[in-house]
Design an enzyme around this catalytic site. Structure first.
Site, PDB file in Angstrom:
ATOM      1  N   ASP A  50       0.713  -1.157   0.035  1.00  0.00           N
ATOM      2  CA  ASP A  50       0.171   0.184  -0.047  1.00  0.00           C
ATOM      3  C   ASP A  50       0.959   1.248   0.048  1.00  0.00           C
ATOM      4  O   ASP A  50       1.739   1.313   0.674  1.00  0.00           O
ATOM      5  CB  ASP A  50      -1.028   0.134   1.206  1.00  0.00           C
ATOM      6  CG  ASP A  50      -1.854   1.282   1.288  1.00  0.00           C
ATOM      7  OD1 ASP A  50      -2.381   1.429   0.218  1.00  0.00           O
ATOM      8  OD2 ASP A  50      -1.776   2.043   2.260  1.00  0.00           O
TER       9      ASP A  50
ATOM     10  N   THR B 111       0.512   4.786   0.481  1.00  0.00           N
ATOM     11  CA  THR B 111       0.481   5.740   1.635  1.00  0.00           C
ATOM     12  C   THR B 111       1.038   4.945   2.938  1.00  0.00           C
ATOM     13  O   THR B 111       0.238   3.978   3.309  1.00  0.00           O
ATOM     14  CB  THR B 111      -0.903   6.016   1.910  1.00  0.00           C
ATOM     15  OG1 THR B 111      -1.194   6.741   0.698  1.00  0.00           O
ATOM     16  CG2 THR B 111      -0.818   7.214   3.139  1.00  0.00           C
TER      17      THR B 111
ATOM     18  N   ASP C 174      -1.615  -0.115   6.693  1.00  0.00           N
ATOM     19  CA  ASP C 174      -1.706   0.410   7.737  1.00  0.00           C
ATOM     20  C   ASP C 174      -3.376   1.004   8.194  1.00  0.00           C
ATOM     21  O   ASP C 174      -3.556   1.500   9.229  1.00  0.00           O
ATOM     22  CB  ASP C 174      -0.575   1.492   8.163  1.00  0.00           C
ATOM     23  CG  ASP C 174      -0.747   2.811   7.117  1.00  0.00           C
ATOM     24  OD1 ASP C 174      -1.591   2.563   6.160  1.00  0.00           O
ATOM     25  OD2 ASP C 174      -0.045   3.582   7.159  1.00  0.00           O
TER      26      ASP C 174
END
Length: 802
Positions: free
Chosen positions: A318, A320, A558
Site C-alpha cells: 500500500d 501511503t 496500515d
C-alpha cells in the site's frame, strides 16, 4: 474556531457565533468503576503474544522421543557404566537450551506486544483517556474513530456518520451504518465516522476477547517446516518400532551373550534411530529469529510468519504509509471556474475543522489553511475509502448555506471533464490532487456527488520514505515481485513508484477497469506492477487472484482499507502506527513503522528454512543408517557392533555440535518448497551408504579378529568407518565452504582423533584400534563410501531437482 450547530439534549440548536453546548455522556464515575472491579466485571481476558512458561516447558520436556529416551536411559543406568548413559545427559542439555531460548523469545515478544498493544479511548468522569483493554469494565463508554477496533461487545451511545466493517465476523464486505442503540460486536472495526459505545459484555463473555487473543497469539502451527518434520518423525516412528523389537529379540534371545552387555548393545541400536535434536534445533532457530527481529522492533505475532515471508514471491504494497511517510504538504491551490481563492481558503479551513479525526490529506489542509471563525458546520460526511470523498454543510455567517465535497477528482468529475487532463499532468509528477466541489444535494443523498461544481484543486506532495528505494531494490534482486495497490490515482502512484526506481513502475492500471473474473484479473496482475483507485474489496480480490496462480502473497498496509486483504494474504504485515484493526489481523507488525525492516524478516526466514534443511539431512542420515544397521544385524544374527557411548560420541561430533552452528549461521538462499522431499532425497542415499560401509567393515573385522577382546576391536574398526563416512556427509552439507565451516569440520575431526590417541579417552569410550590392517581397511572402505556419496549426491541433484 468554527462554531458548529449542535443539537442539545432539549433538541434546540445553538446560535451562530456562540460556543456550542455539547451534551454527551460522561461515562462511568471512579466509584462506579471501583464497584464493577470489585464484582469482577472486568475485561480480564489476557492478550498473550506468546506461549506461557508452562506451555514452553511442557512442549520441550514432554515429547514422544524424550519419553522413549528417558526409559532407555534408566535401563542403561542399571546395566551399564556411566559412559553408556551419556546420551541422556545430552538430551537434558538440549532440552534446557530449547527452554532457555524460547523463554528469551517469549520475553522479547511480550515486551514488544506491550509496545504495540492497542489502547482504546475510554470516557470516565467526563474525561477521555487511553486504557489497556484489560482495564475496561462493564458499562464503560468507549470512543471510536476511523481504524479503531471494537474490543468488547456493546451498544452505540453516540454516532457521527459511524460506519463499521463487520466482515471479519459476518463475511459481508459492505460497511454497516450504526445509529445510537445499535449493537456492535467485538472484532469489527470503524471505517468512517466516529462515536462511542457502552460495553455490555466484557471478559470471556465478549466475542471480541476470544478473537483478539486468537489474532495475537504466538503460534507454532501452519508451518510447512514444522509439519514436514512431524511427517518425517511419524514415518521414523513406524520404522523404529518393528526394527527395535527385532533388535531386542536378536540380542537377547538369539545370541547367547552376557545379559547386561546384550541390553547395552540393544539400547545402543535403538537410541540413534531417534532424531531427538531435530525438533529442538527447529524451535531454537525460530526462537533466535524472534529475538533478532525483536531487536529491530519487529513483532512476530505468529511464529511461522518468519518462514512464510521467506517463501513469498509477491509483495503487495500500500503506497501511503509504506512507500511514503504518513504526512503530506499542500504545495499548490488552483481555483477553478473563476472561483475566488480567498473564499476557497475559507471553505478548506472550515472543512478541516469539520472532521474531528482527519486523515493525512485533510491534516495537510488543516496545517495550510486556518479555520474561519464565522463559519459553522451543520452536517458532516466523514471520508470513506469506498466512496473516496468526504463532505460538510456550512452556515457561512452571512446567511448563506453551502455544501461541499472534497475527494478524488476522477470520482467526483465526469470522465469527459477537461479538468482531468490538467490533473493527469500533476499526477504524472507524483503529486496527489484533491478536488473541492460544491454540491446542491444533501449530504445524506445517494446523489450527493452528481452534478457537483468543481471549485478548486488542492495539490499535495507526499513524503517518500528514505529507505523505500533500497527495499524495493532488495526485493527485485531476490526475484520477489512487488505490486503497489493503492486507492490513489493510478498515474500518481506510478509516478511515486518511478521516483523509487521500482521495476515495472511504468505499467499502471486503473483498478476500476480490472476484469471481475478471477482468472482474467490474475493475468492482468501478473503483467503489471502499479494499480490505483483500488477499493478495499478489490484489494482482497487481487490477493485471491494472485494466490490462484500459485503465488505466495504478502500484503503490507496500515489503514482500515487494508484489513480484508491483510487477513486473506499468506502473510499480513502492518505498520506499528497503523490502525488497531490492521495490527490485530497482521502476522507481523513493524513497530518502528519502517518498511525497510522487511528484508530483515525475509533474511531471517531464509536463514531458518535453509539451515534447518541442512541439519535435518544430518539427523535423518543418522536415522536411516541406524535403522539399516539394526536390520542387517537382525538378519545376520550377529552382535550389534556399538555401545551407546560410541554412538553418543559420533552423534555429538558429526551431528550435534555442527548442527547447532549450522542452524544459526547466515543463509541467504531463497526458500524452496517440498521440505520433506528435499531432505529425504539426500538422507536416504547418505544413510544407505553409511550403513553399508560400516557393516562391511564390521563383517571383515569379525573374520580378522578372534579371541579375547575381539568384539571391542571389531567395534572400534566399525566406529572408525562410520565416523569417517558421517564426516563426509557433514562436509557435503556444510558447502559452500567458508573459513568457519572448514574450521568446524576440522575441529570435529580433531576431537575424534584426540579420543583415539589419548589413553584415558580410549578407555572411557572403549575405542582402541588394534593392529594396522583393519584400521587401514576401515579407512579405505570409508573413502570408497565417500566417493559413492559424492556420486549419489550429484546424481540425486540432477535426477530430483527442487
Amino acid at each position: 474556531m468554527t462554531q458548529r450547530a449542535k443539537i442539545d439534549t432539549d433538541g434546540s440548536e445553538t446560535e451562530a457565533g456562540e460556543p456550542p453546548v455539547v451534551h454527551r455522556p460522561a461515562g462511568l464515575t471512579s466509584a462506579e468503576v471501583a464497584e464493577r472491579v470489585a464484582r469482577g466485571e472486568v475485561n480480564d481476558v489476557p492478550l498473550r503474544s506468546s506461549r506461557s512458561t508452562t506451555d514452553i516447558v511442557r512442549a520441550n520436556v514432554f515429547t514422544r522421543f524424550n519419553a522413549i529416551i528417558g526409559v532407555l536411559w534408566v535401563i542403561m543406568f542399571i546395566v551399564a557404566p556411566i559412559q553408556d548413559s551419556l546420551f541422556g545427559f545430552v538430551i537434558i542439555a538440549n532440552t534446557g537450551i530449547g527452554i532457555i531460548q524460547e523463554l528469551r523469545a517469549k520475553k522479547t515478544l511480550d515486551g514488544l506486544a506491550v509496545i504495540g498493544e492497542a489502547k482504546p479511548t475510554v470516557r470516565r468522569d467526563g474525561v477521555a483517556a487511553e486504557l489497556s483493554t484489560s482495564e475496561i469494565v462493564l458499562g464503560d463508554l468507549i470512543e471510536l474513530g476511523p481504524g479503531d477496533k471494537v474490543v468488547v461487545d456493546g451498544v452505540v451511545a453516540e454516532a457521527d456518520s459511524l460506519e463499521i466493517d463487520e466482515s471479519l465476523l459476518t463475511g459481508e464486505a459492505d460497511p454497516v451504518v450504526k445509529q445510537p442503540g445499535a449493537a456492535v460486536m467485538s472484532g469489527s472495526f470503524v471505517v468512517a465516522g466516529g462515536g462511542a459505545f457502552t460495553a455490555t459484555k466484557v471478559g470471556r463473555e465478549a466475542y471480541a476477547a476470544q478473537l483478539a487473543e486468537e489474532a495475537s497469539r504466538f503460534t507454532l502451527v501452519h508451518s510447512e517446516l514444522r509439519s514436514g518434520i512431524s511427517t518425517i518423525l511419524k514415518y521414523v516412528t513406524w520404522m523404529m518400532i518393528p526394527t527395535a523389537i527385532g533388535l531386542i529379540i536378536s540380542q537377547l534371545v538369539v545370541k547367547d551373550n552376557d545379559l547386561k552387555n546384550s541390553i547395552a548393545r540393544t539400547v545402543g541400536g535403538i537410541v540413534p534411530m531417534i532424531p531427538e535434536g531435530l525438533v529442538l534445533l527447529t524451535s531454537v532457530a525460530f526462537a533466535i529469529g524472534v529475538i533478532r527481529l525483536g531487536r529491530k522492533q519487529c513483532l512476530v505475532q505468529e511464529l511461522p510468519a518468519i518462514e512464510g515471508l521467506a517463501r513469498v514471491d509477491v509483495v503487495c504494497l500500500d503506497k501511503t504509509g509504506t512507500l511514503t511517510e504518513g504526512g503530506m504538504d499542500v504545495t499548490e491551490l488552483r481555483p477553478l471556474n473563476g472561483s475566488d481563492e480567498a473564499y476557497v481558503r475559507k471553505v478548506l479551513g472550515a472543512l478541516g475543522e469539520s472532521d474531528p479525526r482527519p486523515n493525512a490529506s485533510l491534516q495537510a489542509i488543516i496545517d495550510a489553511y486556518p479555520d474561519s471563525v464565522d463559519w459553522r458546520c451543520t452536517e458532516s460526511l466523514p471520508f470513506s475509502s469506498a466512496r473516496k470523498y468526504s463532505g460538510a454543510a456550512f452556515s457561512e455567517g452571512n446567511g448563506e448555506d453551502s455544501t461541499w465535497l472534497l475527494g478524488a477528482p476522477d470520482v467526483l468529475l465526469s470522465t469527459d471533464d477537461p479538468t482531468l487532463a490538467e490533473i493527469d499532468h500533476l499526477n504524472e509528477q507524483g503529486l496527489r490532487v484533491l478536488l473541492l466541489a460544491r454540491t446542491v444535494h444533501e449530504l445524506d443523498s445517494p446523489e450527493v456527488a452528481t452534478d457537483a461544481r468543481p471549485t478548486a484543486l488542492v495539490v499535495l506532495e507526499q513524503r517518500l520514505r528514505p529507505d523505500a528505494a533500497d527495499t524495493l531494490a532488495y526485493f527485485a534482486d531476490q526475484n520477489v515481485a512487488t505490486k503497489i495497490i493503492s486507492g490513489d490515482n493510478a498515474v500518481s502512484v506510478g509516478a511515486v513508484a518511478g521516483k523509487l526506481d521500482m521495476p515495472g513502475a511504468e505499467n499502471t492500471v486503473d483498478a476500476r477497469q480490472l476484469p471481475a473474473d478471477r482468472e482474467e484479473m490474475a493475468k492482468v496482475l501478473d503483467a503489471n506492477a502499479v494499480f490505483g483507485r483500488v477499493s478495499p474489496q478489490q484489494k482482497r480480490d487481487m490477493v485471491a487472484a494472485l494466490q490462484s496462480h500459485g503465488h505466495t502473497v504478502a500484503m503490507t498496509g496500515d489503514g482500515v482499507n487494508d484489513v480484508l486483504a491483510l487477513k486473506d494474504a499468506d502473510i499480513g504485515v502492518s505498520m506499528g502506527s497503523g490502525s488497531e484493526a490492521t495490527r490485530a489481523v497482521a502476522q507481523i507488525v513493524l513497530l518502528n513503522n519502517s518498511f525497510a525492516t522487511l528484508p530483515s524478516v525475509v533474511a531471517e526466514g531464509r536463514r531458518v528454512i535453509g539451515n534447518i534443511t541442512r541439519v535435518a539431512t544430518l539427523f535423518l542420515t543418522k536415522t536411516v543408517y541406524s535403522v539399516l544397521l539394526a536390520v542387517l544385524v537382525v538378519c545376520s544374527q550377529v552382535e550389534y557392533p556399538f555401545l551407546p557411548r560410541h554412538l553418543t560420541l559420533l552423534s555429538t561430533l558429526t551431528i550435534g555440535v555442527p548442527a547447532f552452528f549450522l542452524a544459526l549461521a547466515p543463509n541467504k538462499e531463497r526458500a524452496k518448497p517440498n521440505f520433506v522431499r528435499r531432505v529425504m532425497r539426500y538422507a536416504i542415499p547418505g544413510g544407505v551408504i553409511a550403513a553399508a560401509a560400516t557393516f562391511t567393515t564390521y563383517l571383515l573385522a569379525r573374520h580378522h579378529y578372534s579371541g579375547e577382546g575381539a568384539l571391542e576391536a571389531e567395534t572400534s574398526a566399525a566406529t572408525l568407518t562410520l565416523f569417517l563416512v558421517s564426516m563426509w556427509v557433514l562436509a557435503i552439507i556444510a558447502r559452500p565452504y567458508t573459513w568457519w565451516r572448514l574450521t568446524l569440520v576440522a575441529a570435529m575431526g580433531g576431537a575424534f582423533l584426540l579420543v583415539l590417541v589419548v589413553p584415558w579417552l580410549q578407555d572411557f569410550f572403549a575405542l582402541k584400534l588394534v593392529g594396522t590392517t583393519m584400521p587401514w581397511a576401515a579407512v579405505v572402505i570409508a573413502a570408497a563410501g565417500g566417493a559413492l556419496l559424492e556420486l549419489s549426491y550429484r546424481w540425486v541433484s540432477k535426477r530430483f531437482p527442487t
